[in-house]
Motif scaffolding. Sequence first.
Motif, PDB file in Angstrom:
ATOM      1  N   PRO A  85       0.801  -1.227   0.000  1.00  0.00           N
ATOM      2  CA  PRO A  85       0.000   0.000   0.000  1.00  0.00           C
ATOM      3  C   PRO A  85       0.833   1.276   0.000  1.00  0.00           C
ATOM      4  O   PRO A  85       0.331   2.315  -0.385  1.00  0.00           O
ATOM      5  CB  PRO A  85      -0.803  -0.101   1.296  1.00  0.00           C
ATOM      6  CG  PRO A  85       0.036  -0.932   2.195  1.00  0.00           C
ATOM      7  CD  PRO A  85       0.738  -1.897   1.302  1.00  0.00           C
ATOM      8  N   ASN A  86       2.071   1.165   0.444  1.00  0.00           N
ATOM      9  CA  ASN A  86       2.894   2.371   0.525  1.00  0.00           C
ATOM     10  C   ASN A  86       3.722   2.448  -0.745  1.00  0.00           C
ATOM     11  O   ASN A  86       4.869   2.016  -0.781  1.00  0.00           O
ATOM     12  CB  ASN A  86       3.772   2.278   1.774  1.00  0.00           C
ATOM     13  CG  ASN A  86       4.637   3.470   1.950  1.00  0.00           C
ATOM     14  OD1 ASN A  86       4.685   4.340   1.090  1.00  0.00           O
ATOM     15  ND2 ASN A  86       5.330   3.533   3.054  1.00  0.00           N
ATOM     16  N   ASN A 111      -4.902   3.895  -0.874  1.00  0.00           N
ATOM     17  CA  ASN A 111      -4.271   2.969   0.052  1.00  0.00           C
ATOM     18  C   ASN A 111      -4.749   1.571  -0.304  1.00  0.00           C
ATOM     19  O   ASN A 111      -5.777   1.109   0.158  1.00  0.00           O
ATOM     20  CB  ASN A 111      -4.704   3.356   1.476  1.00  0.00           C
ATOM     21  CG  ASN A 111      -3.831   2.757   2.520  1.00  0.00           C
ATOM     22  OD1 ASN A 111      -3.010   1.895   2.231  1.00  0.00           O
ATOM     23  ND2 ASN A 111      -3.992   3.194   3.733  1.00  0.00           N
ATOM     24  N   TYR A 115      -7.508  -1.706   3.484  1.00  0.00           N
ATOM     25  CA  TYR A 115      -6.714  -0.721   4.223  1.00  0.00           C
ATOM     26  C   TYR A 115      -7.550   0.505   4.572  1.00  0.00           C
ATOM     27  O   TYR A 115      -7.204   1.261   5.462  1.00  0.00           O
ATOM     28  CB  TYR A 115      -5.489  -0.308   3.405  1.00  0.00           C
ATOM     29  CG  TYR A 115      -4.549  -1.446   3.173  1.00  0.00           C
ATOM     30  CD1 TYR A 115      -3.709  -1.863   4.180  1.00  0.00           C
ATOM     31  CD2 TYR A 115      -4.518  -2.122   1.979  1.00  0.00           C
ATOM     32  CE1 TYR A 115      -2.861  -2.924   3.995  1.00  0.00           C
ATOM     33  CE2 TYR A 115      -3.674  -3.183   1.775  1.00  0.00           C
ATOM     34  CZ  TYR A 115      -2.850  -3.575   2.789  1.00  0.00           C
ATOM     35  OH  TYR A 115      -2.015  -4.632   2.606  1.00  0.00           O
ATOM     36  N   TYR A 150       2.381   8.718   1.151  1.00  0.00           N
ATOM     37  CA  TYR A 150       1.595   7.561   1.566  1.00  0.00           C
ATOM     38  C   TYR A 150       0.205   8.064   1.937  1.00  0.00           C
ATOM     39  O   TYR A 150       0.039   8.743   2.929  1.00  0.00           O
ATOM     40  CB  TYR A 150       2.265   6.855   2.749  1.00  0.00           C
ATOM     41  CG  TYR A 150       1.581   5.579   3.200  1.00  0.00           C
ATOM     42  CD1 TYR A 150       0.736   4.897   2.343  1.00  0.00           C
ATOM     43  CD2 TYR A 150       1.782   5.062   4.461  1.00  0.00           C
ATOM     44  CE1 TYR A 150       0.115   3.741   2.742  1.00  0.00           C
ATOM     45  CE2 TYR A 150       1.166   3.900   4.868  1.00  0.00           C
ATOM     46  CZ  TYR A 150       0.335   3.245   4.012  1.00  0.00           C
ATOM     47  OH  TYR A 150      -0.288   2.087   4.417  1.00  0.00           O
ATOM     48  N   THR A 205      -2.851   7.468   3.547  1.00  0.00           N
ATOM     49  CA  THR A 205      -3.434   6.486   4.445  1.00  0.00           C
ATOM     50  C   THR A 205      -4.931   6.656   4.595  1.00  0.00           C
ATOM     51  O   THR A 205      -5.580   5.779   5.135  1.00  0.00           O
ATOM     52  CB  THR A 205      -2.804   6.587   5.833  1.00  0.00           C
ATOM     53  OG1 THR A 205      -2.991   7.920   6.280  1.00  0.00           O
ATOM     54  CG2 THR A 205      -1.349   6.276   5.800  1.00  0.00           C
ATOM     55  N   THR A 219      -4.125  -0.864   8.276  1.00  0.00           N
ATOM     56  CA  THR A 219      -3.186   0.160   7.828  1.00  0.00           C
ATOM     57  C   THR A 219      -2.217   0.535   8.928  1.00  0.00           C
ATOM     58  O   THR A 219      -1.054   0.815   8.652  1.00  0.00           O
ATOM     59  CB  THR A 219      -3.944   1.412   7.375  1.00  0.00           C
ATOM     60  OG1 THR A 219      -4.968   1.021   6.490  1.00  0.00           O
ATOM     61  CG2 THR A 219      -3.041   2.377   6.661  1.00  0.00           C
TER      62      THR A 219
END
Lengths: 380, 172, 249
Positions: free
Chosen positions: A23-24, A31, A52, C43, C45, C89
């Motif tokens: 996901p990163n 995500n 996520y 990123y 999130t 996550t």
Amino acid sequence: MRPENYKPVQHSASHEYELYFGPNHPGIEGNYALKCVLSGDVVQSLRADGGYLHRGFEKIMEERLWIQNVALVPRICVPDPVPMEETYARAVEMLGGLEIPKRAQWIRALMLEASRVCAHLFYFGGHAATMGMYSNMFWGVTDRDLILDIFEEITGARIYHMYITPGGVRRDLPEGVLDRLSKVLDYVESRLPEFDNLFFDNAVVINRATGVGTLTTEQALSWGVTGPNLRACGLPFDVRRDDPYLIYDELDFDIPTETAGDAWARTLVRREELLQSIRILRQIIATLPKVGGPIRCALPNPLAWNVPAGSVYARTESSKGELGFFVVSKGGAKPWRVHVRGPSSMHAVHVLERLGPGSRLEDVAQIMFSLDACPPEVDR
Amino acid sequence: MNRELESLDAVFREMPDLKVEHTGPRRTRIQVEADALPTLLELLKGRAGYLHLSAISCVDWPDTEEFELVYHLWSYQVSNLISAHTRIPYDPGRYVSVYDLHAPAVYFERDIHEMFGVWFEGCPDQEPFILTEWQGPPPMRKSFDTVAYVNDTFEWREYQPEWANDPSGGKG
Amino acid sequence: MSTDPNQAVACRTVDAEERSLLGRVLDRIADHCRARSLFVLHYCTGCGAIELPPTMTSRFDLERVGMQPMVTPRQADILLITGYLSVKTLKRVVMTYEQMQGPKYVIGLGSCTINGGMYWNSYATIKLLDRYIPVDNYIAGCMPRPEAIQQVFLDLMGRIDRGEAQAWKDYYRRYDWYLGQQQQLFGTNWQAPTDVVGEAIRYRLVGEQTLGSHTAHLERYAPYYDQLGIIRPEPARMKARPQLEVVSR
């Protein structure tokens, strides 16, 4: 990223290897993760890994009042939140047997189409960025901001408006906002030749995107592809025309199609749709001043509103595909069940897992973006 | 267009136990027994052109200890949406997959298996997708109390009204 | 060899009180420069990420204050938590955070990082971000506007410049507590690939809560660390906790 029970395993000498894409990862949309098995740089198999962004919307909506959920629904899809609000509100109205005033319907259509323009501008930037072309991203995001300013003027918020409530819309349009929207549309349209020079007529981009992630018409039908991705395969299906809601049957618009079914065709369809949305918005701007009347119908006390029992499936054409809300009421103050069919849920999991194998690693991000997969509405 | 509409009536003639109801413009609700639903979907797809499986929804009815499965099918030719409702009991909580008819079903069945714990026979993929790191019961069941779970698992921040006056928390 | 892990390894210290005058001057110069060149980890999130493209691109243009997105955690300075975090996550966020090199800064964006926000009754999201990783700045709002994001970056830059943004050291000094909070959610089998205790020793940031009952669970992974070739503190040194001299902040 290693899973928590990671143990180094000695593999036999093999030409295949596993790659965690996300996901990163800057190439992933949102995500989300893809587990690829690669041989060289050719994808052998691909597995989507979501969750996520899971917030359990469907569960927490059962815990709240009908009217409280208005604040919750736009957050299901981040780049294109208005269709979520509108579909939920319409589902509740269908259950409650409410007929919303004409003016509210026109204002809703205006919000929906403006949101589509936003989402498509964002899409141009995103698709170009997967090819390493960031100027388009800068332009698309900045032009989108002008429409966000209009949203802010109408609703008070840039992204999550919570403007469309069951029964109508929250407040009437401010004075002069239609003129300003008209100017913004003129500007966005005048920018399209610039986008053409940079992106749509760019030989590098065309070579890079043609033939990537090709869907045939049969595949698209049997895999449940909807929205612009389906129209890029040559099927002129649009919920706005074939299952019309609000005032869409009074509007005049075309349904652009392409036949190639690849990433480039999907982008071209969205370019044409942007123009069609601008065309729709111009019609709305011309008509809305003539449509008077209230903007809300009379509601029972929203804090003690028991929506009659029943079930309803409301559908909308979002910028990413077909959005469905299945709402079940047991006659109580809270929904009994809300099921969200995320517009891109099929594209991000089912279609992507089948389109991925055989493509090259650098095209995986492009396929995902060209399908306009939106992880938050997959995970909900 | 009339040809397809007639064939829809032919489907209904062939399955006399259906309860068909037109609930609105372009919306049809069908109540069907659990063992007859795959046949209905097959007839709808083969004879009436209901090619597009829009969604499969699951509703939990703890009063009667049943799950209600709703299959939403759309016909591109006649522009009509059929919602086929059927009910299966909690025990054993199993049903047949319609993957062989509609490939998109695999996504929805996987989701329902994850969120409600219904097992679909013949579904090729029922691995966890969203809740890969979830240890508890299927969360969408009515018996799972999310507020109690949150109160058990997480702590809350004390409400500090002075933050409203000094957002920097006294640091300047 | 001393049993004090803060003295055992001869390497650079980051504790200002132990630095010489020249060292402290150099630190200030480094902080001053660092505050003007911050890389934000790319990123997304959560949903707050949608306001980052406007913040970064032409309209609000954060590059003019020296910020830009960075694709790898090892070269990034700022970890931006853009909104709610699901438990799934959070695991990746903790791994990402531990991979970042110090000094590192965390900004919590949106109400859901502060107290759960509107997902307060969701079984999937965490409620208090600072239980799991140390947070430098929060922005309230759902979602915060680009101006607010700019403001928090400028505030963080000022605090880095003045040497006040030290929350990352807290992760080493109280690693046992943070790990305990993480284990409460992920189970005691939880382990991240980064050897935080070893880093704490190297940075001379071992505090009285660096080691404890929760870090003892990590010992069982020792054979895997060996196979991976990760240098980790010797068990004897880790068990020497009662004799530690406490380094206060």
